[in-house]
Design an enzyme around this catalytic site. Structure first.
Site, PDB file in Angstrom:
ATOM      1  N   ASP A  53     -46.138  39.204 -28.004  1.00 23.98           N
ATOM      2  CA  ASP A  53     -44.858  39.336 -28.715  1.00 23.98           C
ATOM      3  C   ASP A  53     -43.789  39.802 -27.736  1.00 23.98           C
ATOM      4  O   ASP A  53     -43.840  40.917 -27.236  1.00 23.98           O
ATOM      5  CB  ASP A  53     -45.043  40.327 -29.868  1.00 23.98           C
ATOM      6  N   ASN A  55     -40.311  39.846 -28.371  1.00 19.70           N
ATOM      7  CA  ASN A  55     -39.080  40.427 -28.926  1.00 19.70           C
ATOM      8  C   ASN A  55     -39.322  41.578 -29.897  1.00 19.70           C
ATOM      9  O   ASN A  55     -38.379  42.102 -30.488  1.00 19.70           O
ATOM     10  CB  ASN A  55     -38.235  39.345 -29.603  1.00 19.70           C
ATOM     11  N   ASP A  57     -41.046  41.754 -32.861  1.00 24.31           N
ATOM     12  CA  ASP A  57     -41.082  41.562 -34.312  1.00 24.31           C
ATOM     13  C   ASP A  57     -42.508  41.448 -34.854  1.00 24.31           C
ATOM     14  O   ASP A  57     -42.710  41.179 -36.041  1.00 24.31           O
ATOM     15  CB  ASP A  57     -40.271  40.322 -34.719  1.00 24.31           C
ATOM     16  N   ASP A  61     -44.644  34.908 -29.330  1.00 23.72           N
ATOM     17  CA  ASP A  61     -43.551  33.963 -29.107  1.00 23.72           C
ATOM     18  C   ASP A  61     -43.583  33.459 -27.669  1.00 23.72           C
ATOM     19  O   ASP A  61     -44.414  33.877 -26.856  1.00 23.72           O
ATOM     20  CB  ASP A  61     -42.208  34.614 -29.432  1.00 23.72           C
ATOM     21  N   ASP A 239     -54.541  16.231 -32.689  1.00 27.95           N
ATOM     22  CA  ASP A 239     -55.267  16.897 -33.766  1.00 27.95           C
ATOM     23  C   ASP A 239     -55.902  15.877 -34.711  1.00 27.95           C
ATOM     24  O   ASP A 239     -55.301  14.848 -35.028  1.00 27.95           O
ATOM     25  CB  ASP A 239     -54.296  17.792 -34.550  1.00 27.95           C
ATOM     26  N   GLU A 291     -59.072  15.623 -30.470  1.00 24.29           N
ATOM     27  CA  GLU A 291     -59.955  16.431 -31.320  1.00 24.29           C
ATOM     28  C   GLU A 291     -60.716  15.439 -32.201  1.00 24.29           C
ATOM     29  O   GLU A 291     -60.183  14.904 -33.162  1.00 24.29           O
ATOM     30  CB  GLU A 291     -59.174  17.404 -32.194  1.00 24.29           C
TER      31      GLU A 291
END
Length: 570
Positions: A53, A55, A57, A61, A239, A291
């Site tokens: 993280d 920032n 929060d 990110d 995917d 996948e």
């Protein structure tokens, strides 16, 4: 299996027992820089929301990933595979994509993604992004347009809209099984409030399936590939790659089907799609990763022909229980399937969907199957951790590409006591609460042992992580392990360093035994042994120990332990 004893009386896990061997010297001087880097690469999976993280929060990110690129470089990886970072309602962890040309606002911006790709490349780390061709989010502009359009419209033809069965269309058009339990059809509402048509979704209702018979669908995905290749990515992971094409009649699934003719799995139509993608990838010297969950290895290998997908995940090995016979069979069958098409095998112990190896290998049934996951399944984490370290060395010594899921290099276990009101995975909810879901392997990474949130967020952050971390999470942190010669992190760093050497990049593979509880094979001058049995096994006396997953004493290899040996005899 009888092996004569080594000259080394004791080995500390994570470090060599003797002076630098020829194997180690070669590892320090053999970079992988050619255009086929992916054939032997070590690729690290980043689940952005849980990695770091930046920032404060409580949500991982791109800024957090950028701040940890030095760590990833020191780990010794060749590429990062990022799970979807696009704009999404996150109904399924980002695999419900709303806009491929925008980054989810919790994660950052396209400009930050470009900076991350560039900064990683400067450190010798390539980037691979995820594309989800089977479906989009129900918030995607196309699907919103389809809902606002009349039945039979071109907008609806991009998806699978059908009238319901029964007198008033109250019954779903079909009964295809779901990947996430429950129905695969959801009914829409007309503008006047009356019930409308139904639409198909093999996953959640928030993930409507696309119709790959529509030219817009094919053209859009080809443009998405170019968009991200233009921004510097080295590859694209596909995917649910075997689910994309459907029989346009949407017949019920019953009985046996000729190869390539199943209504929604492994259809022959798929190969034309991926040949088109391969042409685009080749224009950028890019790589496609599939996948592909298929039991039929011959059908699996068809996707890996020279004009289709470059490589695909090997889920057979990952699903096997701890044991020499099963592992040997998976290795032999995998290598045999890949050889005719000239594609590299891939070796995977876990990912963002699978119970972590430390927990899985500590269970009475250490195999993995989605439909077998249940709350309260006991695990011996001491045994599991020992086996996970040994299995990591086993797969790292095999020919092909290696994938490492974030946190496995720290020996993280599955988190199995997340409060029910904090779970987010739709697999849990759509099972009626029976399946614990996949959130237990997605808990945010511990970075330090002396800060809130185990260093996942910046110092001074008050926000709690999006999934709660266990109270003892800091003991697994990077700072707690980085200077410990016996830690799992140290083992991974040494393992990945040695894996860059000639023997593990290019050495011929040959079995040394195929019957005992010891998995034994050669890669060039390196001999690999994994003891899956219950008794110690003597080590050979014509070899030096290079790396071991656990302590070696009295000239023997203990149970649940792997070792790499530099052999002197040919």
């Amino acid at each position: 299996m009888t092996l004569s004893p080594t000259r080394d009386s004791e080995v500390t896990p994570g470090g060599p027992a003797a002076a630098r061997t020829g194997l180690e010297a070669r590892a320090a001087s053999t970079p992988v820089t050619d255009r086929e880097w992916w054939r032997t690469a070590a690729i690290y999976q980043v689940y952005v929301r849980s990695f770091a993280d930046g920032n404060g929060d409580g949500i991982g990110d791109l800024a957090g990933v950028r701040s940890r690129l030095g760590y990833l470089a020191s780990l010794g990886i060749d590429a990062i595979w990022f799970t979807p970072w696009y704009r999404s309602p996150l109904a399924d962890g980002g695999y419900d994509v709303e806009d491929y040309r925008a980054i989810h606002p919790d994660f950052g911006t396209v400009a930050e993604a470009e900076a991350l790709i560039s900064e990683a490349a400067a450190l010798g780390i390539r980037s691979i992004v995820d594309v989800v061709p089977n479906h989009v989010s129900d918030q995607h502009a196309w699907f919103r347009e389809a809902l606002a359009s009349e039945p039979g419209s071109d907008a609806r033809a991009r998806f699978w809209f059908r009238d319901g069965k029964g007198p008033n269309g109250d019954l779903p058009p079909g009964n295809w099984p779901s990947s996430f339990s429950g129905s695969t059809w959801t009914r829409t509402m007309n503008p006047d409030g009356t019930p409308g048509q139904w639409y198909l979704h093999l996953f959640t209702p928030e993930q409507p399936d696309l119709n790959w018979g529509h030219p817009d669908v094919r053209r859009e995905h080809e443009d998405v590939l170019r968009f991200w290749f233009d921004r510097g990515v080295a590859g694209v992971r596909i995917d649910s790659a075997a689910l994309v094409a459907k029989d346009p009649e949407l017949p019920e699934i019953d009985g046996e089907y000729a190869a390539g003719q199943h209504p929604n799995l492994d259809r022959d139509d798929l190969h034309e799609i991926y040949r088109g993608w391969r042409t685009i990838a080749e224009d950028y010297s890019g790589v496609l990763v599939g996948e592909i969950w298929l039991a039929d290895l011959e059908r699996f290998a068809l996707y890996l022909r020279p004009d289709e997908i470059h490589m695909a995940f090997n889920f057979d090995f990952m699903s096997r229980p701890w044991g020499a016979d099963g592992f040997r069979a998976a290795i032999a069958e995998t290598l045999a399937a890949h050889e005719p098409v000239g594609a590299p095998a891939t070796w995977v112990l876990s990912n963002h969907d699978v119970t972590r190896p430390v927990t899985r290998f500590g269970r009475a049934d250490s195999a993995f199957a989605f439909d077998a996951k249940r709350f309260g399944t006991l695990s011996d984490l001491v045994v599991g951790a020992r086996r996970a370290r040994a299995a990591a060395m086993l797969v790292a010594a095999l020919p092909g590409a290696l994938y490492v899921y974030q946190g496995d290099e720290l020996g993280l276990p599955e988190v199995e006591d997340i409060p029910l009101d904090r779970l987010e995975d739709p697999m849990h909810f759509r099972s009626g609460g029976v399946d614990p879901g996949r959130d237990g392997c997605r808990v945010p990474i511990p970075w330090t042992n002396d800060a809130a949130n185990a260093g996942f967020s910046p110092d001074g952050t008050d926000a709690a992580p999006w999934l709660p971390q266990p109270a003892d999470w800091a003991r697994y942190s990077v700072t707690a392990q980085q200077d410990d010669p016996t830690s799992t992190l140290t083992l991974y760093r040494r393992m990945l360093e040695l894996r860059r050497g000639d023997d593990l990049q290019h050495g011929a593979f040959s079995w040394q035994d195929d019957t005992s509880d010891v998995i034994a094979f050669r890669r060039g001058a390196l001999l690999h042994l994994t003891n899956c049995g219950t008794t110690n096994v003597p080590l050979p006396d014509d070899a030096d120990v290079v790396l071991a997953s656990g302590p070696l004493t009295d000239h023997t290899l203990p149970p649940d332990t792997s070792v790499w040996l530099a052999v002197h005899s040919v």
